[in-house]
Scaffold this active site. Structure first.
Site, PDB file in Angstrom:
ATOM      1  N   SER A 166     -11.218  -0.986  -0.737  1.00  0.00           N
ATOM      2  CA  SER A 166      -9.939  -1.058  -0.025  1.00  0.00           C
ATOM      3  C   SER A 166     -10.139  -1.390   1.446  1.00  0.00           C
ATOM      4  O   SER A 166      -9.279  -1.992   2.081  1.00  0.00           O
ATOM      5  CB  SER A 166      -9.190   0.273  -0.124  1.00  0.00           C
ATOM      6  OG  SER A 166      -8.582   0.421  -1.371  1.00  0.00           O
ATOM      7  N   HIS A 192      -3.453   5.834   3.651  1.00  0.00           N
ATOM      8  CA  HIS A 192      -4.279   4.692   3.266  1.00  0.00           C
ATOM      9  C   HIS A 192      -3.751   3.389   3.849  1.00  0.00           C
ATOM     10  O   HIS A 192      -4.507   2.563   4.380  1.00  0.00           O
ATOM     11  CB  HIS A 192      -4.309   4.641   1.731  1.00  0.00           C
ATOM     12  CG  HIS A 192      -5.261   3.684   1.118  1.00  0.00           C
ATOM     13  ND1 HIS A 192      -4.913   2.385   0.808  1.00  0.00           N
ATOM     14  CD2 HIS A 192      -6.538   3.835   0.706  1.00  0.00           C
ATOM     15  CE1 HIS A 192      -5.944   1.779   0.241  1.00  0.00           C
ATOM     16  NE2 HIS A 192      -6.940   2.637   0.157  1.00  0.00           N
ATOM     17  N   ASP A 252       0.843  -1.191   0.000  1.00  0.00           N
ATOM     18  CA  ASP A 252       0.000   0.000   0.000  1.00  0.00           C
ATOM     19  C   ASP A 252       0.882   1.247   0.000  1.00  0.00           C
ATOM     20  O   ASP A 252       1.961   1.241  -0.580  1.00  0.00           O
ATOM     21  CB  ASP A 252      -0.924  -0.034   1.230  1.00  0.00           C
ATOM     22  CG  ASP A 252      -2.297   0.545   0.942  1.00  0.00           C
ATOM     23  OD1 ASP A 252      -2.375   1.770   0.777  1.00  0.00           O
ATOM     24  OD2 ASP A 252      -3.268  -0.216   0.888  1.00  0.00           O
TER      25      ASP A 252
END
Length: 738
Positions: free
Chosen positions: A446, A263, A212
């Site tokens: 996600s 994220h 990520d």
């Protein structure tokens, strides 16, 4: 073996779109009314083609998605034997085409740069092939860069020294960030997690690799939850941390207006945020560990960097020249945007062969198009649901979806707690002295994927021997999911919503025993195309696995479509006759679904039918009508017919008594073979199952349709890897002098 491309020009002859894929379907989009020119252009070889113009919704089936790429870059895997034979490790190839190697090691992908500033005309000719002669006026420089990059990659694929060549796809986080952060996790009871925690909260030897944006290792709810990772963002400008790849996978933030997503920190928290510590939130498998691997930078990432992170996670050679002390058990990919790459598919299979389970977010485009890496075979693709266990409005759907999990919906507050119904996890916010540690609500597929990765970590903490095949079998059987939507597997929720409770119970039962039976309903066709004149086709249903299974219903979605049993057993398996009635339909192209429901899963078969209007063109070219001896598969009689008003009359003479097939088709490419792709073709009564005609005396009335062959490839890798559509055996007409 041919490769044709499609170009779209406006009325001023300016190129406004181009499709340069290598599969069977090319697609361009007309975005506003006007007059346009369409050019079908050969890149290599020779081919017929069928041009279809119509609704994007219908034509998108099987069409390659438009993916963002890094311009002037290519990811290449050399054919090492050919490169060794040349004695230069690919140097001569790079010199021939003005390429420069930026990264990569022997035996893995190489990142090549297209040196556009120094490329000579001869080198550009090798890149562009025949297309160099096109004198384009481009809509903009971005389109020019994409055009030359994709054509160069296609030329590389044809070189004997190259095993794989693909664009360096741009991949991005799939979540929509939200700046509110408060600890309320409605999504865990939804999947039965508290009950699962009664048995296990994970194991510190079970490792989930999160590829990520990197992580905030100092977040108080993540302290001690990581094993060593790596930063594989190779472009220093995109990395935002002052260098290229390095052993520190810390997320420096996106640097975009003070609204960084962090994220990877959010995704990691959903997997392993510390539980029972009187602070913040808990992760699904909070006693397990995360291997943080950074592959997404300020502008997202590339498929090359993603491959390097995957290799590291699996303990394979990579650009860091390091491997982890222990390879990951599970890999979570909450990212997307890439197109299909044979190299990545091969790598995924390598990782599966090493026992690693790969989970990926299905994508947030509300699309049924395949989204990679989630759509690769062997990857568990996760769609997103909201607090009401309904499909989230942004979630991708389609035949590649395997399972659903909570992804949230920040636009509503169905739970009534005063906060948006996003997924709550560890996060960060930009501050003057660096990142502030917070808890944030994010929504997206996600967020759904790490729920599944965490549940699998719980399972492997009980039985480490569970491999990807075992997990696949449990998903397909519905043993670890709660069915949502249509009974059984569907294109919205896959095999259903992941259930932590059921998953833990199955892991317990798996200790010392083999996997359970895996019954599943399968159909003989995924698509039935009735064209403009066919009225009946057959569809067979069967049990594709073992164990108890029964068909509970088979229905068509439209009034003009009927499905009737035609020789089935007590369980509902056998043949069904599918019929269409065009009498009440206006001119156009229509679609419908056949839904076959079983006690285990549901299968949808797509149906297409065309209806001609007053101006409908019925001419399919000159037809050669052949009488075929089925024993020799050779024609024994032939007629040639030009047709009138859509009706082709034929007469076959001097025939010996016996049984024959009647085949008709055009030969647009003059290769003395009818029924090539893109040519018209038909058979008595239907092309899929020609009827044997008994000839003993004069007979008439052998009516049957001949139509252009249109193949809708399955929505999988073959459409982007140059796969061939199946077609009937081609017949050889005997030509008359002209």
């Amino acid at each position: 073996t041919a490769d044709a491309d499609l170009y779209l020009y406006d009325n001023e002859r300016v190129l406004v779109d181009a499709s340069l894929d290598t599969g069977e379907i090319e697609s361009v989009m007309i975005e506003q009314d006007g007059t346009y020119f369409i050019n079908a252009s050969i890149f290599s070889g020779a081919t017929n083609y069928t041009l279809a113009i119509g609704s994007a919704e219908l034509l998108a089936t099987g069409a390659p998605a438009r993916h963002e790429i890094v311009p002037w870059e290519a990811v290449v895997v050399y054919n090492e034997s050919a490169a060794d034979a040349a004695g230069d490790g690919g140097r001569a190839l790079r010199e021939r085409m003005a390429l420069a190697q930026r990264a990569g090691v022997r035996g893995s992908s190489r990142l090549l740069a297209l040196r556009r500033d120094v490329a000579l005309q001869q080198q550009r000719a090798r890149r562009l092939g025949r297309a160099i002669h096109k004198q384009h006026s481009f809509r903009d420089e971005a389109l020019r860069a994409r055009w030359e990059t994709l054509l160069t990659i296609k030329s590389l694929r044809r070189d004997p020294q190259v095993r794989f060549a693909a664009p360096n796809y741009r991949v991005r986080p799939l979540a929509t960030p939200n700046d509110e952060a408060y600890p309320l996790q409605w999504h865990y009871p939804l999947i039965g997690l508290p009950q699962a925690w009664d048995t296990t909260t994970g194991d510190e030897n079970t490792i989930v690799a999160v590829i990520d944006t990197g992580v905030l290792p100092g977040h108080p709810d993540l302290l001690g939850q990581f094993v060593d990772g790596y930063d594989f963002v190779s472009d220093a400008g995109n990395a935002g941390d002052g260098n290229g790849i390095d052993p520190v996978p810390t997320d420096p933030g996106d640097g975009l207006g003070g609204n960084s997503s962090f994220h990877g920190t959010h995704v990691s928290g959903t997997v392993v945020a510390r539980g029972n510590n009187d602070r913040g939130v808990a992760g699904v498998a909070y006693t397990s560990r995360v291997m943080p691997l950074r592959a997404l930078g300020i502008e997202g990432g590339t498929s090359y960097d993603l491959e390097q992170a995957l290799r590291y996670a699996g303990g394979l050679a990579n650009d860091s020249e390091q491997v982890p002390a222990q390879a990951a058990d599970i890999i979570n990919l909450s990212l997307g945007g890439a197109g299909f790459s044979p190299g990545t598919q091969s790598l995924i299979q390598q990782l599966r062969d090493r026992g690693i389970v790969i989970v990926a977010a299905a994508g947030n485009e509300a699309s049924s198009q395949p989204s990679y890496p989630a759509a690769y075979p062997g990857v568990i693709s996760v769609s997103a649901i909201d607090a009401q266990r309904r499909l989230a409005p942004y979630s991708n759907i389609g035949p590649t979806i395997d399972v659903a999990a909570p992804g949230g919906n920040n636009s509503v507050d169905v739970t009534g707690d005063g906060y948006p119904d996003g997924v709550l996890s560890t996060g960060g916010s930009d501050g003057s002295g660096g990142a502030n540690f917070v808890y944030s609500f994010l929504n997206g597929t996600s967020m759904a994927a790490p729920h599944v990765a965490g549940v699998i970590a719980l399972m492997k903490s009980i039985n480490p021997a569970l491999d990807p095949g075992d997990i696949d079998a449990l998903l397909e059987s519905g043993a670890i999911t709660e069915d949502l939507g249509a009974a059984g597997r569907d294109n919205l929720y896959g095999h259903g919503m992941i259930s932590a409770q059921l998953a833990v119970l199955e892991a317990l039962q798996s200790i010392g025993s083999s996997p359970a039976d895996n019954p599943r309903l399968v159909t003989s066709a995924a698509t039935l195309n009735f064209g403009a004149s066919t009225t009946q086709l057959e569809l067979a249903l069967s049990n594709g696995g073992s164990g108890d299974l029964a068909v509970t219903g088979v229905n068509g979605s439209e009034s003009w479509l009927t499905v009737a049993p035609s020789g089935i057993d007590a369980s509902g398996f056998g043949d069904y006759l599918v019929s269409v009635d065009r009498s009440g339909l206006d001119a156009g192209v229509y679609s419908a679904d056949i839904t076959a429901v079983s006690t285990v899963n549901t299968v949808n078969v797509r149906v297409f039918v065309s209806v001609g209007g007053d101006n409908f063109a019925s001419d399919v070219g000159v037809l050669y009508v052949l009488l075929i001896d089925p024993q020799t598969n050779q024609p024994v009689a032939q007629d040639e017919s030009s047709g009138a008003g859509g009706v082709y009359e034929f007469e076959l003479e001097d025939i010996a008594p016996g049984q024959y097939e009647i085949i008709a088709g055009s030969d647009a490419d003059n290769d003395l073979l009818i029924c090539d792709p893109g040519e018209s073709c038909g058979a008595y009564l239907t092309l899929d199952k020609p009827v044997l005609v008994e000839v003993s005396a004069d007979a008439a009335g052998f009516d049957f349709p001949a139509e252009y062959l249109v193949a809708l490839p399955n929505l999988d890798a073959t459409s982007n890897a140059g796969g061939q559509a199946t077609r009937p055996t081609r017949r050889t007409p005997q030509r008359s002098p002209r």
